[in-house]
Write a protein that holds these residues in place. Sequence first.
Motif, PDB file in Angstrom:
ATOM      1  N   ASP A  48      -6.746  16.574  -6.775  1.00  0.00           N
ATOM      2  CA  ASP A  48      -6.957  16.630  -8.214  1.00  0.00           C
ATOM      3  C   ASP A  48      -8.475  16.524  -8.402  1.00  0.00           C
ATOM      4  O   ASP A  48      -9.064  15.484  -8.176  1.00  0.00           O
ATOM      5  N   TYR A 105      -2.334   0.119  -8.099  1.00  0.00           N
ATOM      6  CA  TYR A 105      -3.039  -1.079  -7.635  1.00  0.00           C
ATOM      7  C   TYR A 105      -4.168  -0.701  -6.672  1.00  0.00           C
ATOM      8  O   TYR A 105      -3.962   0.086  -5.753  1.00  0.00           O
ATOM      9  N   PRO A 335       6.142 -10.490 -13.925  1.00  0.00           N
ATOM     10  CA  PRO A 335       5.124  -9.510 -14.305  1.00  0.00           C
ATOM     11  C   PRO A 335       4.943  -9.317 -15.810  1.00  0.00           C
ATOM     12  O   PRO A 335       3.853  -8.977 -16.248  1.00  0.00           O
TER      13      PRO A 335
ATOM     14  N   ALA B  54      -8.239  10.665 -16.975  1.00  0.00           N
ATOM     15  CA  ALA B  54      -6.936  10.209 -16.509  1.00  0.00           C
ATOM     16  C   ALA B  54      -6.469  11.004 -15.304  1.00  0.00           C
ATOM     17  O   ALA B  54      -6.685  12.200 -15.210  1.00  0.00           O
ATOM     18  N   SER B  55      -5.841  10.308 -14.363  1.00  0.00           N
ATOM     19  CA  SER B  55      -5.195  10.944 -13.219  1.00  0.00           C
ATOM     20  C   SER B  55      -3.707  10.605 -13.282  1.00  0.00           C
ATOM     21  O   SER B  55      -3.311   9.472 -13.014  1.00  0.00           O
ATOM     22  N   ILE B  62      -3.701   6.542 -13.697  1.00  0.00           N
ATOM     23  CA  ILE B  62      -4.891   5.736 -13.408  1.00  0.00           C
ATOM     24  C   ILE B  62      -6.024   6.330 -14.228  1.00  0.00           C
ATOM     25  O   ILE B  62      -6.231   7.550 -14.212  1.00  0.00           O
ATOM     26  N   GLU B  63      -6.743   5.467 -14.945  1.00  0.00           N
ATOM     27  CA  GLU B  63      -7.752   5.976 -15.871  1.00  0.00           C
ATOM     28  C   GLU B  63      -9.086   5.277 -15.685  1.00  0.00           C
ATOM     29  O   GLU B  63      -9.141   4.093 -15.371  1.00  0.00           O
ATOM     30  N   LEU B  64     -10.145   6.037 -15.944  1.00  0.00           N
ATOM     31  CA  LEU B  64     -11.493   5.484 -16.022  1.00  0.00           C
ATOM     32  C   LEU B  64     -11.978   5.673 -17.452  1.00  0.00           C
ATOM     33  O   LEU B  64     -11.824   6.752 -18.030  1.00  0.00           O
ATOM     34  N   TYR B  77     -11.520   0.468 -15.190  1.00  0.00           N
ATOM     35  CA  TYR B  77     -10.456   1.091 -14.386  1.00  0.00           C
ATOM     36  C   TYR B  77      -9.163   0.467 -14.875  1.00  0.00           C
ATOM     37  O   TYR B  77      -9.052  -0.762 -14.932  1.00  0.00           O
ATOM     38  N   ASN B  79      -4.691   1.021 -14.844  1.00  0.00           N
ATOM     39  CA  ASN B  79      -3.514   1.818 -14.503  1.00  0.00           C
ATOM     40  C   ASN B  79      -2.400   1.515 -15.503  1.00  0.00           C
ATOM     41  O   ASN B  79      -2.429   0.493 -16.195  1.00  0.00           O
ATOM     42  N   HIS B  81       1.766   1.780 -15.068  1.00  0.00           N
ATOM     43  CA  HIS B  81       2.902   2.145 -14.216  1.00  0.00           C
ATOM     44  C   HIS B  81       4.129   1.351 -14.644  1.00  0.00           C
ATOM     45  O   HIS B  81       4.377   0.243 -14.126  1.00  0.00           O
ATOM     46  N   GLN B  90       2.384  -5.847 -12.122  1.00  0.00           N
ATOM     47  CA  GLN B  90       2.087  -5.628 -13.529  1.00  0.00           C
ATOM     48  C   GLN B  90       2.193  -4.145 -13.879  1.00  0.00           C
ATOM     49  O   GLN B  90       1.801  -3.294 -13.083  1.00  0.00           O
ATOM     50  N   THR B  93      -2.871  -3.094 -14.863  1.00  0.00           N
ATOM     51  CA  THR B  93      -3.913  -3.970 -14.325  1.00  0.00           C
ATOM     52  C   THR B  93      -5.241  -3.276 -14.582  1.00  0.00           C
ATOM     53  O   THR B  93      -5.301  -2.058 -14.750  1.00  0.00           O
TER      54      THR B  93
END
Lengths: 355, 355
Positions: A48, A105, A335, B54-55, B62-64, B77, B79, B81, B90, B93
């Motif tokens: 990606d 994670y 969680p 976003a990925s 997962i995002e920046l 950073y 995520n 899920h 979690q 996180t």
Amino acid sequence: MPIAGLNLVPFVSVENMMDLVLETGIDAFLVELAQYIEEDFRRWEHFDKTPRVASHSAEGVIELMPTSDGRLYGFKYVNGHPKNTRSGRQTVTAFGVLADVETGYPLLLSEMTILTALRTAAMSAVAARYLAPKNARTMALIGTGAQSEFQARAFRALLGIESLRLFDVDHGAMARCRGNLADLGLSIALCASPEEAVEGAEIITTATADKQNATILTDNMIGAGVHINAVGGDCPGKTELHRDILLRSSIFVEYPPQTRVEGEIQQLDPDHPVVELWRVICGKEAGRDRADQITLFDSVGFAVEDFSALRYVNEKLKESRHYTALDLLADPDEPRDLYGMLLRRQAWLRQACLA
Amino acid sequence: MPIAGLNLVPFVSVENMMDLVLETGIDAFLVELAQYIEEDFRRWEHFDKTPRVASHSAEGVIELMPTSDGRLYGFKYVNGHPKNTRSGRQTVTAFGVLADVETGYPLLLSEMTILTALRTAAMSAVAARYLAPKNARTMALIGTGAQSEFQARAFRALLGIESLRLFDVDHGAMARCRGNLADLGLSIALCASPEEAVEGAEIITTATADKQNATILTDNMIGAGVHINAVGGDCPGKTELHRDILLRSSIFVEYPPQTRVEGEIQQLDPDHPVVELWRVICGKEAGRDRADQITLFDSVGFAVEDFSALRYVNEKLKESRHYTALDLLADPDEPRDLYGMLLRRQAWLRQACLA
């Protein structure tokens, strides 16, 4: 207060990274890292990919470089601030994270200033193995800053370079580079000009750091058949080569959408033909196919290379003690009960005060 | 081997963050954090803004999230899920970094799982102060996951909410939420359905976590004059409200290019009118201007809020011991001599072995 394992992320500090590199051996580290990079370039289409996300200012740039292969996700934070050396800071510092796509994670937090220097050099050497003249033994190295010795060692370890011709406007930096590379059996010449440095060199590496359009190499300096490894130009408005050199060269790049903006080819029309390096590595396109061809690796550094480096370090950690565990992730017993973790900490602190 | 100060970055671990929050007091932390957020929304135009990077994968995202005000740079950073809770992890996180734009050097690395929970709640409360009916005292809270208690505390501390009406499909989660919020003087009702939860509520907060288009609220549940604080929908394909509610509401958003893709308004035409919250805070546009108006804060979480949170924590550290120093940045004595640092480490290790 019990700390379960899920909150902890392995952290490779600068000192850990140095010890990991030295334990492995600098040459072995470069060779293995090059293998990881080559492996990931072979499966380029699985990634990606996105151009790095840059935040520019008058003094420099801060960038985030994410990518994922669907199983692992990696990103690097890296800055580029040429004036930093005046205040005793690095021009480039970096750190990065590797994460598990399935859970999001983080698996690893690592310094990447040293690691980036190693991966940039390993990447250059991988490209040169496909593009440089066979049996090249002499490399000109123009710009003897923080990247220079890593380039020298990678080209020695991976291509068998025996002779280096150095040039830098800063004579102290040149002397330092030579001193650092002593005892490796390399023949090293300090040159008075870029023109002198490129004499007889089959490979020309440029790794200068000014944030501006410079002309480190002019057209008349570039003879037939050389390979140019242009490392230094890596952001908009920062180039090292005269445009005429580009027009005579076969140009190889990492990821065109990023290189068009940041690389030497920002000087060319947006549709000027370039070859993606992964296609050469996969045998889909020719690399060097004529002895008199000028090949140019217009290197800007792409996220996949940092991903490879993080993936490599992550593998190395399985057999190494060069990391510590960082309490980076909140990990409540239940969680969904993040708030309750705060309350339990409060109760624990109160009890600790009474005890 | 001497370690100079430049290599070290203050690190706020999860435990440090808990202690910082508890030392400040949860309510005081939320109130002060809300001030920082409001301050940054008032100078919204100074920020370099971009939708998060976003990925996406089958399991989550997962995002920046980077932004900068030209003096400081921050990124998070994070995520998301939803299935993570099944393996004791979690859903969300996060960690983040604040850096100095002038040098590109990180100033702070911080856990942000807890901090994100706090900033999301503080952001909701800031928006509600401009949008909710005056003197609202009752809030429905639908979805009692990890975010719920933070929302409750922020609305109690910043808006004076006295009564909560909870609903979750998971009755255990509802009971946990009520237990965690005991002793705060709140009146708390556990409801058998979302319909029951919204009865008499002037503010309706939705904070559910499924990664899918859900319909937590239907049109007939929404009476005139309420404020909806929609926290849970925050990625493409994930919404909580029926489209008809949106068509009856005045919609307020953080950053339209991101909210159009991630928020409730992904269900609407791309040119459906929305109001940017910063314009309300700056007095450039009206917030709530009629008693029977339905206001909707379509919250997805934007980088500026994380920047505010990091900026706030960075200020708090000036008077706190709740951090450690992390050896994150390579800092050679001579900035151009990164390779030499490796050699000096090697020499030091050899000497240490001999000694």
